[in-house]
Motif scaffolding. Structure first.
Motif, PDB file in Angstrom:
ATOM      1  N   LEU A 138      22.484  87.526  -5.465  1.00 44.37           N
ATOM      2  CA  LEU A 138      23.097  88.625  -5.315  1.00 44.37           C
ATOM      3  C   LEU A 138      22.141  89.518  -5.804  1.00 44.37           C
ATOM      4  CD1 LEU A 138      25.319  90.235  -3.627  1.00 44.37           C
ATOM      5  CD2 LEU A 138      26.497  90.017  -5.738  1.00 44.37           C
ATOM      6  N   ALA A 139      21.645  90.578  -4.907  1.00 41.93           N
ATOM      7  CA  ALA A 139      21.098  91.993  -5.336  1.00 41.93           C
ATOM      8  C   ALA A 139      22.091  92.940  -5.358  1.00 41.93           C
ATOM      9  CB  ALA A 139      19.861  92.173  -4.894  1.00 41.93           C
ATOM     10  N   HIS A 140      22.440  93.806  -6.368  1.00 45.64           N
ATOM     11  CA  HIS A 140      23.465  94.600  -6.412  1.00 45.64           C
ATOM     12  C   HIS A 140      23.135  95.860  -7.318  1.00 45.64           C
ATOM     13  CE1 HIS A 140      25.851  93.286 -10.079  1.00 45.64           C
ATOM     14  NE2 HIS A 140      25.063  92.283  -9.475  1.00 45.64           N
ATOM     15  N   ALA A 141      23.599  96.988  -7.055  1.00 42.72           N
ATOM     16  CA  ALA A 141      23.464  98.114  -8.194  1.00 42.72           C
ATOM     17  C   ALA A 141      24.846  97.944  -8.742  1.00 42.72           C
ATOM     18  CB  ALA A 141      23.347  99.354  -7.565  1.00 42.72           C
ATOM     19  N   ARG A 142      24.864  98.580 -10.280  1.00 44.20           N
ATOM     20  CA  ARG A 142      26.027  98.727 -11.076  1.00 44.20           C
ATOM     21  C   ARG A 142      25.730 100.166 -11.406  1.00 44.20           C
ATOM     22  NH1 ARG A 142      27.325  94.522 -15.235  1.00 44.20           N
ATOM     23  NH2 ARG A 142      28.064  93.525 -13.162  1.00 44.20           N
ATOM     24  N   GLU A 143      26.868 100.833 -10.949  1.00 47.07           N
ATOM     25  CA  GLU A 143      27.418 102.161 -11.186  1.00 47.07           C
ATOM     26  C   GLU A 143      28.130 102.719 -11.974  1.00 47.07           C
ATOM     27  OE1 GLU A 143      26.332 104.662  -7.923  1.00 47.07           O
ATOM     28  OE2 GLU A 143      25.169 103.307  -6.747  1.00 47.07           O
ATOM     29  N   ILE A 144      28.301 103.437 -12.855  1.00 43.46           N
ATOM     30  CA  ILE A 144      29.749 103.860 -13.454  1.00 43.46           C
ATOM     31  C   ILE A 144      30.657 104.532 -12.544  1.00 43.46           C
ATOM     32  CG2 ILE A 144      30.722 105.390 -15.205  1.00 43.46           C
ATOM     33  CD1 ILE A 144      29.403 103.279 -16.702  1.00 43.46           C
ATOM     34  N   GLN A 145      30.407 105.448 -12.101  1.00 47.43           N
ATOM     35  CA  GLN A 145      31.314 106.018 -11.039  1.00 47.43           C
ATOM     36  C   GLN A 145      31.226 105.393  -9.651  1.00 47.43           C
ATOM     37  OE1 GLN A 145      30.429 110.144 -11.681  1.00 47.43           O
ATOM     38  NE2 GLN A 145      31.623 110.357 -13.676  1.00 47.43           N
ATOM     39  N   GLN A 146      32.243 105.125  -9.040  1.00 50.61           N
ATOM     40  CA  GLN A 146      32.418 104.880  -7.467  1.00 50.61           C
ATOM     41  C   GLN A 146      31.730 103.409  -7.130  1.00 50.61           C
ATOM     42  OE1 GLN A 146      31.216 108.208  -5.564  1.00 50.61           O
ATOM     43  NE2 GLN A 146      32.953 109.375  -5.961  1.00 50.61           N
ATOM     44  N   GLY A 147      31.333 102.839  -8.092  1.00 47.80           N
ATOM     45  CA  GLY A 147      30.646 101.584  -7.917  1.00 47.80           C
ATOM     46  C   GLY A 147      29.282 101.712  -6.796  1.00 47.80           C
ATOM     47  N   SER A 148      29.078 100.931  -6.200  1.00 46.94           N
ATOM     48  CA  SER A 148      28.130 100.506  -5.230  1.00 46.94           C
ATOM     49  C   SER A 148      28.294  99.382  -4.102  1.00 46.94           C
ATOM     50  CB  SER A 148      26.679 100.724  -5.673  1.00 46.94           C
ATOM     51  OG  SER A 148      25.828 100.600  -4.633  1.00 46.94           O
ATOM     52  N   GLY A 149      28.260  99.775  -2.865  1.00 47.60           N
ATOM     53  CA  GLY A 149      28.552  98.593  -2.113  1.00 47.60           C
ATOM     54  C   GLY A 149      27.216  98.428  -1.233  1.00 47.60           C
ATOM     55  N   LYS A 150      26.191  98.811  -1.945  1.00 49.58           N
ATOM     56  CA  LYS A 150      24.764  98.266  -1.335  1.00 49.58           C
ATOM     57  C   LYS A 150      24.248  97.161  -2.254  1.00 49.58           C
ATOM     58  CE  LYS A 150      24.237 103.118  -0.991  1.00 49.58           C
ATOM     59  NZ  LYS A 150      24.312 104.150  -1.999  1.00 49.58           N
ATOM     60  N   MET A 151      24.250  95.901  -1.274  1.00 54.91           N
ATOM     61  CA  MET A 151      24.008  94.781  -1.902  1.00 54.91           C
ATOM     62  C   MET A 151      23.049  93.944  -0.769  1.00 54.91           C
ATOM     63  SD  MET A 151      27.727  93.058  -1.150  1.00 54.91           S
ATOM     64  CE  MET A 151      28.550  94.616  -1.163  1.00 54.91           C
ATOM     65  N   SER A 152      22.321  92.690  -1.157  1.00 54.60           N
ATOM     66  CA  SER A 152      21.780  91.834  -0.496  1.00 54.60           C
ATOM     67  C   SER A 152      21.915  90.533  -1.171  1.00 54.60           C
ATOM     68  CB  SER A 152      20.171  92.236  -0.579  1.00 54.60           C
ATOM     69  OG  SER A 152      19.302  91.371   0.158  1.00 54.60           O
ATOM     70  N   LEU A 153      22.058  89.382  -0.206  1.00 55.40           N
ATOM     71  CA  LEU A 153      22.144  88.110  -0.409  1.00 55.40           C
ATOM     72  C   LEU A 153      21.268  87.110  -0.071  1.00 55.40           C
ATOM     73  CD1 LEU A 153      24.592  86.041  -1.766  1.00 55.40           C
ATOM     74  CD2 LEU A 153      25.407  86.000   0.529  1.00 55.40           C
ATOM     75  N   SER A 154      20.893  86.166  -0.832  1.00 58.04           N
ATOM     76  CA  SER A 154      19.928  84.974  -0.462  1.00 58.04           C
ATOM     77  C   SER A 154      20.552  83.706  -0.897  1.00 58.04           C
ATOM     78  CB  SER A 154      18.563  85.315  -1.040  1.00 58.04           C
ATOM     79  OG  SER A 154      17.785  84.411  -0.490  1.00 58.04           O
TER      80      SER A 154
END
Length: 166
Positions: free
Chosen positions: A130-146
């Motif tokens: 799983l590729a994903h961003a980690r952000e302090i505020q509001q998180g992130s719903g942007k992801m990619s799965l293999s």
């Protein structure tokens, strides 16, 4: 003012040199006239031989940073695809539902990062990346799965295969 200009030039030079010679980078595609690029890195799993993941992500140009006013942050968008490159040798991996992080790269000056996490799906005998961003505020719903299905592959577990969960 002269001191500030010198400091700014030194910072730009340091960032430019740091970006050069990244041994993971396998491609860099220009997407517009301002110099924005999509970089493609080959990410190896340190505990799983025979699997490579290719991670694509956006790099903002100097011109884009000036025009947008956000100097210190790149977008969270990414794409990930993993494939089998040979016999699979699985070392000491986490089998917890939260998996374990195998890659991390900063996408902002301080808080945002792009990560790749490996999860073992025992019920389906698969490795999920799983590729994903980690952000302090509001998180992130942007992801990619293999997904790498292990059935039908030549797989060796150095510590013995875990049992499937019912």
């Amino acid at each position: 003012m002269n001191r500030l200009a010198t400091l700014a030039m030194a910072a730009v030079a340091a960032v430019t040199l740091a970006a050069c010679g990244d041994s993971r980078e396998v491609g860099n595609v220009g997407v517009d006239w301002t110099g924005n690029d999509i970089s493609i890195d080959a990410v190896a799993d340190p505990e799983v031989d025979g699997v490579v993941c290719h991670l694509a992500y956006f790099n903002r140009s100097f011109i884009d940073r000036i025009s947008q006013g956000n100097w210190f942050e790149d977008p969270s968008y990414s794409a990930l695809d993993c494939s089998v490159t040979g016999p699979i040798m699985i070392g000491d991996i986490s089998t917890r539902p939260g998996g374990e992080e195998i890659f991390k790269e900063g996408r902002s000056l301080i808080w945002k990062s792009l990560r790749v996490t490996r999860v073992y799906d025992a019920a389906n005998n698969s490795l999920l990346y799983l590729a994903h961003a980690r952000e302090i505020q509001q998180g992130s719903g942007k992801m990619s799965l293999s997904v790498i299905p292990l059935a039908g592959e030549q797989v060796t577990w150095t510590n013995g295969a875990p049992t499937a969960t019912p």
